[in-house]
Design an enzyme around this catalytic site. Structure first.
Site, PDB file in Angstrom:
ATOM      1  CG  ASP A  29      89.932  66.695  11.888  1.00 24.51           C
ATOM      2  OD1 ASP A  29      89.761  67.330  11.350  1.00 24.51           O
ATOM      3  OD2 ASP A  29      90.570  66.516  12.802  1.00 24.51           O
ATOM      4  CD  GLU A  54      89.590  74.096  11.046  1.00 23.61           C
ATOM      5  OE1 GLU A  54      89.669  74.344  12.210  1.00 23.61           O
ATOM      6  OE2 GLU A  54      88.219  73.836  10.593  1.00 23.61           O
TER       7      GLU A  54
HETATM    8  O1  FUB Z   1      88.796  67.538  14.751  1.00 23.60           O
HETATM    9  C1  FUB Z   1      88.559  69.183  15.748  1.00 23.60           C
HETATM   10  C2  FUB Z   1      88.830  70.053  13.752  1.00 23.60           C
HETATM   11  O2  FUB Z   1      87.762  69.751  13.509  1.00 23.60           O
HETATM   12  C3  FUB Z   1      90.668  69.641  13.058  1.00 23.60           C
HETATM   13  O3  FUB Z   1      91.683  69.754  14.471  1.00 23.60           O
HETATM   14  C4  FUB Z   1      89.986  70.871  12.288  1.00 23.60           C
HETATM   15  O4  FUB Z   1      90.976  70.736  11.646  1.00 23.60           O
HETATM   16  C5  FUB Z   1      88.629  70.603  12.170  1.00 23.60           C
HETATM   17  O5  FUB Z   1      88.965  69.227  11.362  1.00 23.60           O
END
Ligand code: FUB
Length: 348
Positions: free
Chosen positions: A31, A245
Site C-alpha cells: 500500500d 478500495e
Molecule cells: O493492507 C491492507 C489492505 O489491503 C489495504 O488497506 C487495502 O487497500 C489492501 O491493499
C-alpha cells in the site's frame, strides 16, 4: 473462496518477467503512498507481518501492528532506505489492531500520518499522528478523527491550499456497513452483507475537506461519484470498474485523476474530473492484476516524470498478506489518458 491459483505459478520465472523488483526485502511492505518532501521521495507503506491469522474475506490476515517510513533520493534507486518504526498500534490510545494503508501530508513544516485501524469495538476509524520530520517518529492524537470510518485514507493538497481526504473500502474495509450513516453491526462475519445489489449503484468512496490544522474533517464526508461514459453511476455488478478500495488523487494538466482498486477483480483504475469533489468519469485501467489478491498504489511526479508505486506478493511467493512495494514509470498519451501498465512482461 475460489481455488487459489498461486500454487501453479513458477515464482522464479515470474520474477524474471517482473517490470520492477521490490524496493526493500528485509521486511514486507504494501500500500505505498509516496510523496516528494524537500526534493526526496518518502514512502508511507503498510508493514506486512504474518501474525498467524487465517485468510478470510474480511482481511483478518492483514494484522499489521506498526508503520515504517521509507525514502529514496531518486526513482532510479533500486532500494529504499528504511527509517525504522514510525508509529506502533500500542502507542495509539484509541486503536486496537490492523494498521492498514496509511498516507501522509505536509503543512507548514509539520508532517501528518493518516492511518486506519480497528478501534476497541472492531470498527475501522482513521487517525492522525504528527512529526517534525517526514520520517517520523509520529505522535498520535488521542482520538480518531471525529466522524471517520472505513479505511485507506489518501490526503490530497489542492492548488488552492485546501487538503482533502479520500477514503473507504468495501468488504473488510466496512464501507457497506455505513450506508445509513450509522455503523450496522448485523451479520458482522459476512463481507457481503449490506452491499448494494448488482443492478444498484456501487458504493462510492468518500471525500472530506480537512480543517486547517489537518486534524479533523471540516465537513460531513461526501460521495465521490464515479460515472460511466453515459454519465450514469457505475453499478455494483460492474466489478471490473466499480470502486473497492485504495483511493488516490493526483492532478495532471489541470485535470483531477481519482484512482482506485477494483478489489476482487484486481485492477487499478482511474476516473477524471474537474474539481476535487468530482463527479469523475471512468477513464480506464492503470495497472493490470499483480501476484497476490490486493492491488494498491500511489502516483507522483518527480522531476517532470510520473511514477506509479504499487505492490505485489512475488517475493513471498504469492502469500496474500506478505507484499512488497515497487516503482515503475507511468506515461500519458497526448489526450492525458494513462497508458495501462502490465506488471510482468510476456503472458500473464
Ligand atoms: O493492507 C491492507 C489492505 O489491503 C489495504 O488497506 C487495502 O487497500 C489492501 O491493499
Amino acid at each position: 473462496m475460489p481455488e487459489d491459483p498461486i500454487h501453479h505459478i513458477d515464482f522464479d520465472e515470474l520474477s524474471s518477467r517482473a517490470i520492477s523488483q521490490p524496493l526493500v526485502t528485509h521486511i514486507y511492505t504494501a500500500d505505498p503512498s509516496a510523496h516528494v518532501f524537500g526534493g526526496k521521495i518518502y514512502i508511507y507503506p503498510s508493514h506486512d507481518i504474518d501474525a498467524g491469522d487465517a485468510f478470510d474475506d474480511l482481511g483478518s490476515h492483514f494484522a499489521m501492528e506498526d508503520y515504517h517510513v521509507l525514502s529514496m533520493n531518486s526513482p532510479e534507486d533500486t532500494t529504499a532506505e528504511d527509517h525504522g518504526i514510525a508509529l506502533e498500534v500500542q502507542d495509539v490510545p484509541w486503536a486496537a489492531k490492523q494498521m492498514w494503508a496509511p498516507d501522509a501530508a505536509e503543512k507548514d513544516g509539520t508532517y501528518y500520518l493518516f492511518f486506519p485501524a480497528k478501534d476497541k469495538e472492531d470498527i475501522f476509524r482513521i487517525g492522525v499522528a504528527s512529526s517534525q520530520s517526514p520520517a517520523g517518529p509520529f505522535t498520535p492524537e488521542p482520538e480518531a478523527i471525529r466522524g471517520s470510518f472505513s479505511i485507506d485514507p489518501a490526503v490530497f493538497k489542492n492548488d488552492d491550499g485546501e487538503y482533502y481526504m479520500y477514503f473507504g473500502g468495501i468488504w473488510g474495509g466496512q464501507l457497506q456497513r455505513w450506508r445509513t450513516g450509522k455503523f450496522n453491526a448485523a451479520d458482522e462475519q459476512s463481507p457481503f452483507a449490506h452491499l448494494p445489489m448488482d443492478h444498484e449503484p456501487a458504493l462510492c468512496p468518500k471525500v472530506a475537506r480537512l480543517t486547517r490544522n489537518l486534524l479533523e474533517f471540516d465537513e460531513t464526508p461526501r460521495d465521490v461519484k464515479i460515472l460511466d461514459e453515459n454519465g450514469v453511476l457505475l453499478l455494483q455488478g460492474d466489478r471490473e470498474r466499480r470502486f473497492f478500495e485504495a483511493s488516490w488523487m493526483h492532478q495532471y494538466n489541470g485535470k483531477y485523476y481519482f484512482s482506485y482498486s477494483t478489489g476482487d477483480t484486481h485492477f487499478i483504475c482511474y476516473a477524471t474530473g474537474d474539481n476535487p469533489y468530482g463527479p469523475f468519469t471512468y477513464a480506464g485501467r492503470i495497472l493490470e492484476p499483480v501476484v497476490g489478491w490486493t492491488s494498491h498504489h500511489s502516483i507522483i511526479e518527480f522531476q517532470k516524470k510520473w511514477y506509479l508505486f504499487y505492490h505485489d506478493s512475488s517475493l513471498s511467493k504469492g502469500v496474500t498478506h506478505l507484499r512488497s512495494i515497487k516503482i515503475t514509470e507511468l506515461f500519458y498519451d497526448e489526450n492525458g489518458s494513462i497508458k495501462t501498465i502490465a506488471p510482468y512482461s510476456g503472458n500473464p
